[in-house]
Write an enzyme that holds these catalytic residues in place. Sequence first.
Site, short mmCIF file in Angstrom:
data_model
loop_
_atom_site.label_atom_id
_atom_site.label_comp_id
_atom_site.label_asym_id
_atom_site.label_seq_id
_atom_site.Cartn_x
_atom_site.Cartn_y
_atom_site.Cartn_z
N LYS A 188 3.35 34.06 -101.86
CA LYS A 188 3.88 34.84 -100.73
C LYS A 188 4.86 35.86 -101.28
O LYS A 188 5.44 35.65 -102.34
CB LYS A 188 4.61 33.92 -99.74
CG LYS A 188 4.70 34.47 -98.35
CD LYS A 188 3.41 34.23 -97.60
CE LYS A 188 3.44 34.76 -96.19
NZ LYS A 188 2.23 34.32 -95.46
P1 NAD Z 1 3.32 40.56 -86.56
O1 NAD Z 1 4.42 41.26 -87.24
O2 NAD Z 1 2.03 41.26 -86.34
O3 NAD Z 1 3.82 40.05 -85.13
C1 NAD Z 1 4.95 39.25 -84.97
C2 NAD Z 1 5.27 39.12 -83.49
O4 NAD Z 1 6.41 38.25 -83.34
C3 NAD Z 1 5.66 40.44 -82.82
O5 NAD Z 1 5.12 40.46 -81.51
C4 NAD Z 1 7.17 40.37 -82.74
O6 NAD Z 1 7.71 41.12 -81.66
C5 NAD Z 1 7.40 38.88 -82.52
N1 NAD Z 1 8.71 38.42 -82.93
C6 NAD Z 1 9.44 38.78 -84.01
N2 NAD Z 1 10.63 38.17 -84.01
C7 NAD Z 1 10.64 37.38 -82.91
C8 NAD Z 1 11.61 36.51 -82.34
N3 NAD Z 1 12.80 36.34 -82.91
N4 NAD Z 1 11.28 35.86 -81.20
C9 NAD Z 1 10.07 36.05 -80.63
N5 NAD Z 1 9.13 36.87 -81.10
C10 NAD Z 1 9.42 37.53 -82.22
O7 NAD Z 1 3.10 39.19 -87.37
P2 NAD Z 1 1.78 38.31 -87.48
O8 NAD Z 1 1.00 38.80 -88.63
O9 NAD Z 1 1.15 38.18 -86.14
O10 NAD Z 1 2.41 36.91 -87.92
C11 NAD Z 1 2.99 36.01 -86.99
C12 NAD Z 1 3.09 34.62 -87.60
O11 NAD Z 1 1.76 34.19 -87.98
C13 NAD Z 1 3.91 34.52 -88.89
O12 NAD Z 1 4.50 33.23 -88.95
C14 NAD Z 1 2.87 34.65 -89.98
O13 NAD Z 1 3.30 34.08 -91.21
C15 NAD Z 1 1.73 33.84 -89.36
N6 NAD Z 1 0.42 34.15 -89.91
C16 NAD Z 1 -0.09 35.42 -89.89
C17 NAD Z 1 -1.36 35.66 -90.42
C18 NAD Z 1 -2.00 37.01 -90.38
O14 NAD Z 1 -3.19 37.11 -90.75
N7 NAD Z 1 -1.32 38.06 -89.93
C19 NAD Z 1 -2.11 34.58 -90.98
C20 NAD Z 1 -1.57 33.30 -90.95
C21 NAD Z 1 -0.31 33.09 -90.41
#
Ligand code: NAD
Length: 417
Positions: free
Chosen positions: A109
């Site tokens: 990561k």
């Molecule tokens: P992203 O940046 O696209 O979206 C994040 C979302 O969370 C946004 O809507 C943001 O407004 C919201 N957010 C941020 N801080 C916040 C808070 N304090 N309270 C509430 N909402 C909040 O991110 P993503 O890629 O969707 O990732 C989200 C989660 O999923 C992370 O934990 C990431 O590690 C995990 N994840 C993502 C992927 C991927 O393919 N993108 C894969 C596996 C896991």
Amino acid sequence: MVELRNDMSSFEAVKWFFERAARALKIPTEIQELLTHSWRELTVEVPMRMDNGHVKLFIGYRVQHNGARGPYKGGIRYHPDANLDEIRALAFLMTWKTALVDIPFGGAKGGVQCRPSELSQDELNRLTRRYTGLISHLIGPTRDIVAPDMGTNAQTMAWIMDEYGQRFGYNPAIVTGKPIELGGSYGRDAATGRGVVFSLGEWARLAQRSVQGMTVAIQGLGNVGSWVAKLVGSLDCKVIAVSDSKGGVLRREGLEPEALVTYKQKNGSISDFPDSENITNDQLLELDCDILIPASIDSVISHENADRIKADIILEGANHPVTPVADDILQKKGVIILPDILVNAGGVVVSYFEWAQNIQQFRWEEERVNAELSKAMTKATGDVYKRAQKEQISMRESAYILGVSRVVKAIELRGFI
Ligand code: NAD
């Protein structure tokens, strides 16, 4: 050994889950020690000239946890709270996740401590190139492949690919989650959310539970949350609440996911979405609903609110959204948790397909990507569910046991020790 406490750091928390699995597998202490340390951790200073002419210093990280099963693989996070402990925890989770879904990668990561919403596109481009340059000696298509995570997206991956290519020659397999026009895979953008829905569907089939008509609350409307919102209707579930960092909205009769995503793109947040009630993130987590899907930051369900969670099922779209103490409380309440290393693995599965397509210089149709993703998520969900049933353990314990045992086997076969 880590003790169960309310104030565990992110890494202590995931290490606690690991140690429970390691005890069940009777893994010798010295191997446990090897598995809990990262193979390599790099912290870099990323100085950058801002648009206003001033120089600002950012801190970046790349942690390579374990590469026994293949090249390191993991996303890059741009977030103000990104720090070494959190990035180490996320790299650690990636090792078990890639093993659990049985793809030939290790776990890594990276991240940069910054607030991307406050940077211009030019600043983000410069920051990404500078960071890429500083970690470029560690990454590579057969060494360590990067991907998007919170705060980064396909555009960020395009900049990384370009910067890496300028140093070492054009090679799209250095990043996954890149734009389709630059060798990205069809279906990658939706893959994590689609995988969450596939996993829920398979769990329901195996557990002989109908999810039809169930109400869903989603925290986070970014990549993962927005795709889950758009796709969970395929199981006849109804999204009644969603939130982003600025707050959430609730509509008991059901929200229209496509309209929500368009509204957020236009207005920057979902607050005041028509025909709905504004709620806080805390209210969303404690909402009276059937399925709760945390899809934003870590540790949002802790000892402080676990008792007040009313959902029967939690799908961990986010990485590490539930602390060990909260996990214990929820377990005792009978809440079903489909853990992060299983349920959000769809992203890395399709990243693997993207990498394979780049190496073969051949593109798959989206139907093929989705069908292969379905196969991988169905198999992993079945493996986790059946072991949990057989040994009367939680699905998190089962998932860790499966992931950890595969990594240990690879270490033995490679003769690291
Ligand atoms: P992203 O940046 O696209 O979206 C994040 C979302 O969370 C946004 O809507 C943001 O407004 C919201 N957010 C941020 N801080 C916040 C808070 N304090 N309270 C509430 N909402 C909040 O991110 P993503 O890629 O969707 O990732 C989200 C989660 O999923 C992370 O934990 C990431 O590690 C995990 N994840 C993502 C992927 C991927 O393919 N993108 C894969 C596996 C896991």
